[in-house]
Scaffold this active site. Structure first.
Site, short mmCIF file in Angstrom:
data_model
loop_
_atom_site.label_atom_id
_atom_site.label_comp_id
_atom_site.label_asym_id
_atom_site.label_seq_id
_atom_site.Cartn_x
_atom_site.Cartn_y
_atom_site.Cartn_z
N TYR A 299 8.88 32.04 -14.46
CA TYR A 299 8.71 31.05 -15.52
C TYR A 299 7.80 29.93 -14.97
O TYR A 299 8.08 28.75 -15.13
CB TYR A 299 10.04 30.46 -15.98
CG TYR A 299 11.11 31.46 -16.35
CD1 TYR A 299 11.18 31.98 -17.63
CD2 TYR A 299 12.06 31.87 -15.41
CE1 TYR A 299 12.17 32.90 -17.97
CE2 TYR A 299 13.05 32.77 -15.74
CZ TYR A 299 13.11 33.29 -17.03
OH TYR A 299 14.11 34.19 -17.36
N CYS A 402 17.63 22.56 -16.18
CA CYS A 402 17.74 21.35 -16.99
C CYS A 402 19.02 21.34 -17.82
O CYS A 402 19.22 20.42 -18.61
CB CYS A 402 16.52 21.21 -17.90
SG CYS A 402 16.30 22.60 -19.02
#
Length: 446
Positions: A299, A402
């Site tokens: 990613y 996150c």
């Protein structure tokens, strides 16, 4: 992290950091007096009323509040909004954004600053509690985490003590009558405001506050670290044709320059990219790092964290960054040109890992001995990716997250494959919101 995909409500060009809840009821619900117990994942507080859980917005653990029920449609829990603080916490302060204050009616409180009424040390402590609880419940590990503020040295202009002036990307919305402003919390109602205290000063200076923009649907404010701030007015038919090159901006991290699409993803806190670069460099175990192995940044976006690894271990490092967005991969290839062994691949991570697993053993594409930096979207890597990755046997995984719950779930999945959580750090990259960033190292236990 420098991905071009849109992934986190608090990190995309938007001022309302929380997903909208179901529409508010036409008739107000009852007002309850509640003793607030703790903070839940998502930034709301937890209380109980007659045995039922009540999630309360704009409250602090230890307070007694009067809260109006706004959603009583669930058997197990209700949702409520604080309308009066009856016994305040010593950590309550004047809200840093007046238009988000508990003094306003809930339907007129702006979103995106749901912790703005809490003193900064308590904010960070609450975020640490949520991360600790998630790791214990879902990851099966007990670890105390201190949420660290961003070093002012990498975030010029940011007020660390107030938690303001950090956002370099903000989206303002435009109502049907042309009113400009952020959304109210948990709704799509545009609230006019006179200030943007979380935004860097140069964005507040160009924001069209108090103006009417008929025919527009949004205004994106962007302040790249290299270049002038921009205000981009969006219209309903704002579509870029395939033949039109996407506008780009340049972001600086230390002495490095990263090209990224102006409308692509880049961490919104002025010091976030430098903070995460340093954290990844710190958490990669040098004793397990092999520069000649098939090291990966999954990613990987435009290559920020692959560059962090390269800068830590030298220009001969082999590292592949994998990102589904072709434009981001194109930028990553250019941004990583310093490294002979760097390459950028456009692919979905799960499919890419399937291809690695299917490659012949002598193809030189295995991950044994490799270091993998994993920076998934808010939903986390998930079982499919964790299972595929663990089966390829990297020496260590540095996971940037996150969302505490997604991280904790994936830590549990990795542990089932023999990878243990060795270290974790957390950073307050979203002050005055409930969001927290964490960087963890998992290693195969032999």
């Amino acid at each position: 992290m420098a991905q071009s995909r849109r992934r986190r409500p608090a990190s995309r060009p938007a001022s309302g950091g929380r997903r909208p809840a179901p529409p508010r009821p036409a008739e107000p619900g009852p007002v309850l007096e509640l003793d607030v117990e703790r903070i839940a994942h998502g930034g709301v507080a937890v209380a109980h009323h007659e045995g039922r859980v009540v999630f309360v917005a704009d409250a602090i653990p230890g307070e007694r509040v009067a809260a109006q029920v706004v959603d009583a449609g669930r058997e197990r829990f209700w949702r409520a909004e604080t309308v009066e603080v009856l016994r305040a916490s010593p950590d309550r302060r004047e809200h840093v954004w007046p238009e988000a204050s508990v003094d306003r009616a809930p339907e007129h409180r702006v979103g995106g600053a749901e912790f703005g009424h809490i003193a900064m040390p308590r904010q960070r402590a609450l975020k640490g509690e949520v991360l600790h609880d998630a790791l214990a419940r879902m990851g099966g590990v007990e670890v105390e985490v201190v949420v660290e503020p961003v070093d002012p040295a990498v975030a010029p202009g940011v007020d660390v003590e107030a938690g303001t002036r950090w956002r370099t990307r903000v989206r303002l919305h435009v109502a049907a009558d042309g009113t400009v402003g952020p959304y109210a919390a948990r709704s799509h109602t545009v609230v006019p405001v006179t200030s943007l205290p979380l935004a860097v000063a140069e964005l507040e200076a160009i924001a069209p506050l108090g103006r009417t923009l008929e025919g527009a649907v949004a205004v994106d404010l962007i302040a790249p670290s290299d270049g002038d701030p921009q205000a981009v007015v969006r219209s309903p038919d704002d579509r870029r044709t395939a033949r039109t090159a996407a506008p780009t901006v340049v972001e600086r991290v230390g002495n490095r320059r990263f090209t990224v699409d102006r409308d692509g993803f880049w961490q919104v806190h002025r010091g976030a990219a430098a903070t995460l670069t340093a954290a990844v460099q710190d958490l990669v175990d040098p004793d397990r790092f092999d520069p000649a192995a098939e090291n990966h940044d999954l990613y990987g976006g435009v290559g920020l964290l692959a560059a962090a690894v390269g800068d830590r271990f030298g220009p001969s490092v082999r590292v592949t960054t994998v990102e589904a967005d072709a434009r981001a991969t194109e930028h990553a290839g250019a941004n990583l040109a310093d490294w002979i062994g760097a390459r950028a691949v456009t692919a979905r991570v799960d499919r890419y890992l399937d291809e690695l697993a299917a490659a012949p053993d002598d193809a030189g594409r295995g991950l044994r001995g490799a270091t993998v930096v994993l920076d998934p979207p808010r939903s986390g890597a998930g079982r499919a990716v964790v299972d595929r990755l663990a089966a390829l046997h990297p020496a260590q995984v540095v996971y940037v997250a996150c969302d505490p719950v997604a991280l904790a779930r994936d830590v549990g999945l990795f542990r089932a494959h023999g990878y243990e959580l060795e270290a974790v750090r957390a950073f307050d990259l979203f002050p005055n919101t409930h969001h927290v960033e964490a960087v963890a190292r998992l290693a195969a236990i032999v």
